[in-house]
Every structure is written in C-alpha cells, then in structure tokens.
Design a protein around this motif. Structure first.
Motif, PDB file in Angstrom:
ATOM      1  N   ASN A   1     -19.309   9.360   4.294  1.00  0.00           N
ATOM      2  CA  ASN A   1     -20.509  10.028   4.380  1.00  0.00           C
ATOM      3  C   ASN A   1     -20.270  11.624   4.263  1.00  0.00           C
ATOM      4  OD1 ASN A   1     -22.215   7.791   5.123  1.00  0.00           O
ATOM      5  ND2 ASN A   1     -21.657   8.021   7.375  1.00  0.00           N
ATOM      6  N   GLY A   2     -19.397  11.819   3.384  1.00  0.00           N
ATOM      7  CA  GLY A   2     -18.935  13.268   3.027  1.00  0.00           C
ATOM      8  C   GLY A   2     -17.752  13.649   3.619  1.00  0.00           C
ATOM      9  N   LYS A   3     -17.218  13.110   4.342  1.00  0.00           N
ATOM     10  CA  LYS A   3     -16.038  13.630   5.316  1.00  0.00           C
ATOM     11  C   LYS A   3     -14.854  12.660   5.053  1.00  0.00           C
ATOM     12  CE  LYS A   3     -18.922  15.289   8.828  1.00  0.00           C
ATOM     13  NZ  LYS A   3     -19.486  15.250  10.366  1.00  0.00           N
ATOM     14  N   ILE A   4     -13.474  13.324   4.717  1.00  0.00           N
ATOM     15  CA  ILE A   4     -12.408  12.703   4.452  1.00  0.00           C
ATOM     16  C   ILE A   4     -11.923  12.174   5.947  1.00  0.00           C
ATOM     17  CG2 ILE A   4      -9.831  12.753   4.079  1.00  0.00           C
ATOM     18  CD1 ILE A   4     -11.664  12.933   1.500  1.00  0.00           C
ATOM     19  N   THR A   5     -11.856  10.930   6.178  1.00  0.00           N
ATOM     20  CA  THR A   5     -11.741  10.244   7.379  1.00  0.00           C
ATOM     21  C   THR A   5     -10.274   9.945   7.653  1.00  0.00           C
ATOM     22  OG1 THR A   5     -12.467   8.388   6.910  1.00  0.00           O
ATOM     23  CG2 THR A   5     -14.120   9.468   7.928  1.00  0.00           C
ATOM     24  N   LEU A   6      -9.578   9.504   6.632  1.00  0.00           N
ATOM     25  CA  LEU A   6      -8.253   9.016   6.559  1.00  0.00           C
ATOM     26  C   LEU A   6      -7.753   9.220   5.451  1.00  0.00           C
ATOM     27  CD1 LEU A   6      -8.876   5.319   7.922  1.00  0.00           C
ATOM     28  CD2 LEU A   6      -7.896   7.081   9.188  1.00  0.00           C
ATOM     29  N   GLU A   7      -6.642   9.858   5.494  1.00  0.00           N
ATOM     30  CA  GLU A   7      -5.589  10.046   4.189  1.00  0.00           C
ATOM     31  C   GLU A   7      -4.228   9.996   4.713  1.00  0.00           C
ATOM     32  OE1 GLU A   7      -5.434  13.310   0.804  1.00  0.00           O
ATOM     33  OE2 GLU A   7      -6.329  13.992   2.766  1.00  0.00           O
ATOM     34  N   ASN A   8      -3.392   9.149   3.847  1.00  0.00           N
ATOM     35  CA  ASN A   8      -2.247   8.742   4.076  1.00  0.00           C
ATOM     36  C   ASN A   8      -1.408   8.533   2.846  1.00  0.00           C
ATOM     37  OD1 ASN A   8       0.009   7.984   5.771  1.00  0.00           O
ATOM     38  ND2 ASN A   8      -0.485   5.785   5.478  1.00  0.00           N
ATOM     39  N   ARG A   9      -0.158   8.801   2.755  1.00  0.00           N
ATOM     40  CA  ARG A   9       0.818   8.467   1.672  1.00  0.00           C
ATOM     41  C   ARG A   9       1.773   7.894   2.439  1.00  0.00           C
ATOM     42  NH1 ARG A   9       0.870   7.820  -3.606  1.00  0.00           N
ATOM     43  NH2 ARG A   9       2.920   7.924  -4.298  1.00  0.00           N
ATOM     44  N   THR A  10       2.124   6.439   2.192  1.00  0.00           N
ATOM     45  CA  THR A  10       3.153   5.942   2.664  1.00  0.00           C
ATOM     46  C   THR A  10       4.473   5.937   2.017  1.00  0.00           C
ATOM     47  OG1 THR A  10       2.443   3.790   1.708  1.00  0.00           O
ATOM     48  CG2 THR A  10       1.633   4.159   4.004  1.00  0.00           C
ATOM     49  N   LYS A  11       5.568   5.583   2.486  1.00  0.00           N
ATOM     50  CA  LYS A  11       6.909   5.590   1.821  1.00  0.00           C
ATOM     51  C   LYS A  11       6.878   4.411   1.039  1.00  0.00           C
ATOM     52  CE  LYS A  11       9.234   8.407   5.575  1.00  0.00           C
ATOM     53  NZ  LYS A  11      10.212   8.560   6.294  1.00  0.00           N
TER      54      LYS A  11
ATOM     55  N   LEU B   1       0.645  -1.094   0.113  1.00  0.00           N
ATOM     56  CA  LEU B   1       0.057  -0.095  -0.121  1.00  0.00           C
ATOM     57  C   LEU B   1       0.929   1.052  -0.034  1.00  0.00           C
ATOM     58  CD1 LEU B   1      -3.074   1.040   0.124  1.00  0.00           C
ATOM     59  CD2 LEU B   1      -2.708   1.027   2.653  1.00  0.00           C
ATOM     60  N   LEU B   2       0.460   1.914  -0.983  1.00  0.00           N
ATOM     61  CA  LEU B   2       1.600   3.462  -1.066  1.00  0.00           C
ATOM     62  C   LEU B   2       0.648   4.543  -0.609  1.00  0.00           C
ATOM     63  CD1 LEU B   2       2.762   3.028  -4.602  1.00  0.00           C
ATOM     64  CD2 LEU B   2       4.053   2.553  -2.590  1.00  0.00           C
ATOM     65  N   SER B   3      -0.767   4.518  -0.702  1.00  0.00           N
ATOM     66  CA  SER B   3      -1.158   5.556  -0.186  1.00  0.00           C
ATOM     67  C   SER B   3      -2.970   5.104  -0.092  1.00  0.00           C
ATOM     68  CB  SER B   3      -1.370   6.740  -0.943  1.00  0.00           C
ATOM     69  OG  SER B   3      -1.892   6.635  -2.532  1.00  0.00           O
ATOM     70  N   TYR B   4      -3.771   5.891   0.528  1.00  0.00           N
ATOM     71  CA  TYR B   4      -5.268   5.825   0.324  1.00  0.00           C
ATOM     72  C   TYR B   4      -5.693   7.161   1.001  1.00  0.00           C
ATOM     73  CZ  TYR B   4      -4.452   5.054   5.644  1.00  0.00           C
ATOM     74  OH  TYR B   4      -4.093   5.248   6.740  1.00  0.00           O
ATOM     75  N   ARG B   5      -7.050   7.159   0.600  1.00  0.00           N
ATOM     76  CA  ARG B   5      -7.859   8.314   0.969  1.00  0.00           C
ATOM     77  C   ARG B   5      -9.277   7.667   1.037  1.00  0.00           C
ATOM     78  NH1 ARG B   5      -6.790  11.134  -2.973  1.00  0.00           N
ATOM     79  NH2 ARG B   5      -8.690  10.723  -4.314  1.00  0.00           N
ATOM     80  N   LEU B   6      -9.822   7.912   2.313  1.00  0.00           N
ATOM     81  CA  LEU B   6     -11.158   7.317   2.454  1.00  0.00           C
ATOM     82  C   LEU B   6     -12.163   8.556   3.003  1.00  0.00           C
ATOM     83  CD1 LEU B   6     -10.027   4.333   4.650  1.00  0.00           C
ATOM     84  CD2 LEU B   6     -10.813   4.330   2.187  1.00  0.00           C
ATOM     85  N   ASP B   7     -13.388   8.351   2.495  1.00  0.00           N
ATOM     86  CA  ASP B   7     -14.448   9.512   2.604  1.00  0.00           C
ATOM     87  C   ASP B   7     -15.660   8.555   3.045  1.00  0.00           C
ATOM     88  OD1 ASP B   7     -16.906  11.088   2.130  1.00  0.00           O
ATOM     89  OD2 ASP B   7     -15.829  12.062   0.297  1.00  0.00           O
TER      90      ASP B   7
END
Length: 165
Positions: free
Chosen positions: A154-164, A146-152
């Motif tokens: 119900n309309g709210k970004i709850t998790l966002e990450n960019r891994t190395k 996993l390099l990165s993820y973005r989760l939304d």
C-alpha cells in the motif's frame, strides 16, 4: 521476460488453502503458470488454475505483483513477473492428479510451516493475513537461495533486505 499468474484459494468453511507441491524441489506453491500471448492476467490465472487443479475460480482479486530475478556472479540471468491473486469462490472437482505435482488442502495456520521458496512465505502471509496490494522484488541465486527482497504494501516499503551470498 516471462509472465506468470497464480492464485491462493482459501476455503472459508474449513480454514484451508489449496497448495501444489512441485516435484523438483518438493516446495509447495499456489497453483498457476505462464501467461499465453494475448491473454490478460485475469484470463491467465483462471485458465492456469483450472488446468492445474480442476477448479474454476470465481472473482479472483489481484493481491500482489512481483519481479523475480535470478542472479549469477552479480549479473541478472533470468527475470519474470508474477501476478498473485486470491479468491475463496470456486466450483468444480479437484483433479485426482495434477500435471504439475501433488495437490493438497492445507490448514491456513500450517501453511507457513510448509517448505517453499523463501519469498513465497512473504506472499502467502500477505494474502492470508494482510490488506491491499503488495509489490515486491525477490532476487535469488540459480539454486533459489534468496539474495535480497524489497516489499511495498500500500505504498510503504515494509521490508527490505540484502542477504549474504
């Protein structure tokens, strides 16, 4: 772009979820597969679930839509959309042997301990414990790191990450 559907089937009486272990990596997944031309996502999830498990799922509810990206040297080399459903209503007989791997009912409390793709932990957690819809984007290497993820949710970004890398 490939489109796939899957469904997390729970048994409310036994507090279990049906999982499928894929032979390639030994990872556990929610049964499902590729959509056929002209199929709706709901038709696809019902057909794919029956083909892989022997169960006819009833009233599957869409719980997540995800973009899965495979990157190599910073460039996208593959991309697909995954539509994840949930239901606890089904009928039929579980296949003794699935054409896609090993089927097993797992205790809901143990699902997060199973080996699976890193992004699938977020999906299972949302479907089993959350409310509403989740939209997401998971970017992996060819080897599914996993390099990165973005989760939304119900309309709210709850998790966002960019891994190395």
């Amino acid at each position: 772009m490939q489109r796939v559907t899957n469904c997390i089937l729970t048994n409310n009486e036994t507090n279990e979820v049906l999982t499928l272990q894929k032979p390639r990596r030994g990872w556990w997944v929610a049964p499902g597969g590729k959509m056929e031309l002209g199929e709706t996502i709901r038709e696809s999830v019902k057909r794919e679930y029956w083909e892989e498990t022997g169960y006819f799922i009833k009233d599957p509810n869409l719980r997540g839509i995800f973009t899965i990206i495979i990157e190599e040297d910073g460039k996208i080399i593959n991309e697909w959309m995954m539509f994840t459903f949930h239901t606890s209503e089904y009928q039929g007989d579980l296949l003794e042997e699935s054409p896609e791997g090993k089927l097993a009912w797992q205790p809901i409390l143990k699902v997060m301990e199973l080996p699976m793709a890193p992004g699938d932990y977020y999906i299972f957690d949302h479907v089993l414990n959350g409310d509403g819809m989740m939209y997401g984007n998971f970017t992996y290497t060819k080897d599914f790191k996993l390099l990165s993820y973005r989760l939304d949710v119900n309309g709210k970004i709850t998790l966002e990450n960019r891994t190395k890398k």
